[in-house]
Design a protein around this motif. Structure first.
Motif, PDB file in Angstrom:
ATOM      1  N   PHE A  38      -2.938 -12.652  -6.926  1.00 39.11           N
ATOM      2  CA  PHE A  38      -3.787 -12.263  -5.800  1.00 39.11           C
ATOM      3  C   PHE A  38      -4.085 -13.497  -4.973  1.00 39.11           C
ATOM      4  N   VAL A  39      -3.945 -13.359  -3.652  1.00 45.45           N
ATOM      5  CA  VAL A  39      -4.228 -14.473  -2.759  1.00 45.45           C
ATOM      6  C   VAL A  39      -5.616 -14.358  -2.144  1.00 45.45           C
ATOM      7  N   THR A  40      -6.213 -13.174  -2.203  1.00 41.67           N
ATOM      8  CA  THR A  40      -7.608 -12.936  -1.829  1.00 41.67           C
ATOM      9  C   THR A  40      -8.187 -11.989  -2.872  1.00 41.67           C
ATOM     10  N   PRO A  41      -9.498 -11.770  -2.889  1.00 45.95           N
ATOM     11  CA  PRO A  41     -10.045 -10.815  -3.855  1.00 45.95           C
ATOM     12  C   PRO A  41      -9.487  -9.401  -3.712  1.00 45.95           C
TER      13      PRO A  41
ATOM     14  N   SER B  82      -1.157  -4.512  -3.516  1.00 51.26           N
ATOM     15  CA  SER B  82      -2.485  -3.876  -3.508  1.00 51.26           C
ATOM     16  C   SER B  82      -3.359  -4.554  -2.465  1.00 51.26           C
ATOM     17  N   ASP B  83      -4.155  -3.751  -1.765  1.00 49.41           N
ATOM     18  CA  ASP B  83      -5.108  -4.281  -0.784  1.00 49.41           C
ATOM     19  C   ASP B  83      -6.543  -3.873  -1.098  1.00 49.41           C
ATOM     20  N   ASP B  84      -6.775  -3.462  -2.347  1.00 54.23           N
ATOM     21  CA  ASP B  84      -8.147  -3.113  -2.741  1.00 54.23           C
ATOM     22  C   ASP B  84      -8.477  -3.656  -4.129  1.00 54.23           C
ATOM     23  N   GLY B  85      -8.004  -4.880  -4.389  1.00 54.30           N
ATOM     24  CA  GLY B  85      -8.338  -5.533  -5.647  1.00 54.30           C
ATOM     25  C   GLY B  85      -7.629  -4.954  -6.854  1.00 54.30           C
ATOM     26  N   GLY B  86      -6.519  -4.267  -6.657  1.00 50.08           N
ATOM     27  CA  GLY B  86      -5.734  -3.760  -7.777  1.00 50.08           C
ATOM     28  C   GLY B  86      -5.963  -2.322  -8.142  1.00 50.08           C
ATOM     29  N   GLU B  87      -6.845  -1.611  -7.424  1.00 53.08           N
ATOM     30  CA  GLU B  87      -7.101  -0.196  -7.738  1.00 53.08           C
ATOM     31  C   GLU B  87      -5.898   0.683  -7.401  1.00 53.08           C
TER      32      GLU B  87
END
Length: 370
Positions: free
Chosen positions: A106-109, A124-129
């Motif tokens: 991940f490069v951001t949270p 993923s763009d929601d923290g892995g959800e």
């Protein structure tokens, strides 16, 4: 378990499947035979990850931080999330494939990628959800063919045509994203692709690599524009211009290197089969072996946010380079089976991902961790 999954898992660990692995293989194959008797299963690219009854005990291969969240990936598309520093785990809400996932970053949270077998790249763009598929082995083969045709390299063209004919099963084994747009993925048989738009499009760059035997690529490290790629048969390649051009680096060991990193002073460190760990303080001109460890393959390599290097071997031992010495020190012995990835948490403890799930190593790991 698909036979290609077994092949790539053994390939990733650099060994034949051992006793523990054989037990897992038999159990998985037994389940596969029973399932096939009932009805054919969709291919791993066509079926989502299944719900697990005991997610924390899944076979896991990759770990990453997404802000304060921990993300783990592994067999059959498993993605696990922890919001309490690894104390408890739950599965991601949506993973579109059941292909084994090998590495995650991940490069951001919120924004991250995972790669694995069948040439899978997920974002993923929601923290892995939730995850979406950006690339698979079919697409990777087509990109390899485009690159080979443009290069005019006859050998590369033959290899690319074979890759297209063989289908999707092209394991990706490592990834590195410099930021939300620029990233690399590498894998078996010299597979290497880059993106400059966050994975919306990809470019095959295999012909850039001085890898005439098409050796498997296991490790990737980047510091600004300085790039290192390590692989089997002592392969090490270096670029000083962000990956536009690579040069081969001679190494003193002909076995596989599963990991590559840099120490705090910038020295290169490569590690792999039979406990071989080598250091170079002059960008590969000379090498020194680090001694003191058992002849057990190093399968996990981590440089933590403080610049400390941690190594894990197949026996679950945790090692570190000794300051001022060409040696490794045993930090602790853990219950981790075939550990493949390490993650340092904010409290100083470590998580290890392996065939028996997550193993926590306390801040003071002098005693055996469970």
């Amino acid at each position: 378990m698909h036979t290609s999954t077994l092949w790539s898992a053994a390939l990733r660990r650099g060994k034949r499947v051992g006793v523990a692995g054989a037990a897992l293989v038999v159990a998985c194959l037994g389940g596969a035979v029973a399932s096939t008797a009932r009805a054919p299963l969709p291919a791993p690219l066509d079926r989502p990850a299944i719900a697990l009854t005991a997610p924390a005990r899944a076979a896991l291969l990759g770990l990453a931080s997404a802000g304060s969240r921990v993300v783990a990936v592994g067999e059959r598309g498993t993605v696990l999330l922890s919001d309490d520093a690894g104390a408890t785990w739950r599965q991601a809400q949506s993973v579109p494939v059941s292909a084994t996932l090998v590495a995650v970053q991940f490069v951001t949270p919120r924004t991250g990628w995972a790669v694995g077998h069948y040439g899978v790249v997920l974002r993923s763009d929601d923290g892995g959800e939730h995850w979406t598929r950006q690339l698979d082995g079919h697409g990777a083969a087509a990109l390899m063919l485009q690159e080979a045709q443009a290069s005019g390299d006859a050998k590369a063209l033959v290899e690319a045509q074979r890759a297209v004919q063989e289908g999707a099963d092209k394991p990706l084994l490592a990834l590195h994203f410099r930021n939300e747009r620029e990233g690399w993925v590498v894998g078996a048989f010299n597979l290497a692709l880059t993106t400059r738009d966050g994975g919306q499009s990809w470019q095959s760059v295999s012909t850039r690599l001085p890898n005439p035997k098409a050796a498997h690529l296991y490790g990737f490290d980047q510091a600004q524009d300085d790039v290192l790629i390590a692989g089997e048969q002592g392969l090490l390649m270096h670029s000083s211009d962000g990956g536009l051009n690579f040069q081969p680096v001679a190494t003193p060991y002909a076995g596989s290197f599963f990991g590559v990193t840099r120490e705090a002073d910038g020295a290169w460190l490569v590690a792999g089969l039979r406990g071989n760990v080598w250091r170079s303080a002059d960008q590969g001109k000379t090498w020194t072996a680090l001694t003191g460890q058992a002849p057990v393959s190093i399968t996990g390599v981590l440089r933590d946010p403080q610049g400390q290097v941690w190594l894990a071997n197949q026996a679950g031992q945790l090692l570190q380079p000794r300051p001022g010495a060409d040696a490794l020190g045993l930090v602790g012995t853990t219950a981790a089976q075939q550990p493949a990835s390490l993650l340092r948490l904010a409290d100083g403890s470590l998580l290890m991902a392996g065939w028996n799930g997550i193993t926590r190593v306390p801040h003071d790991p002098a005693t055996t961790a469970r």
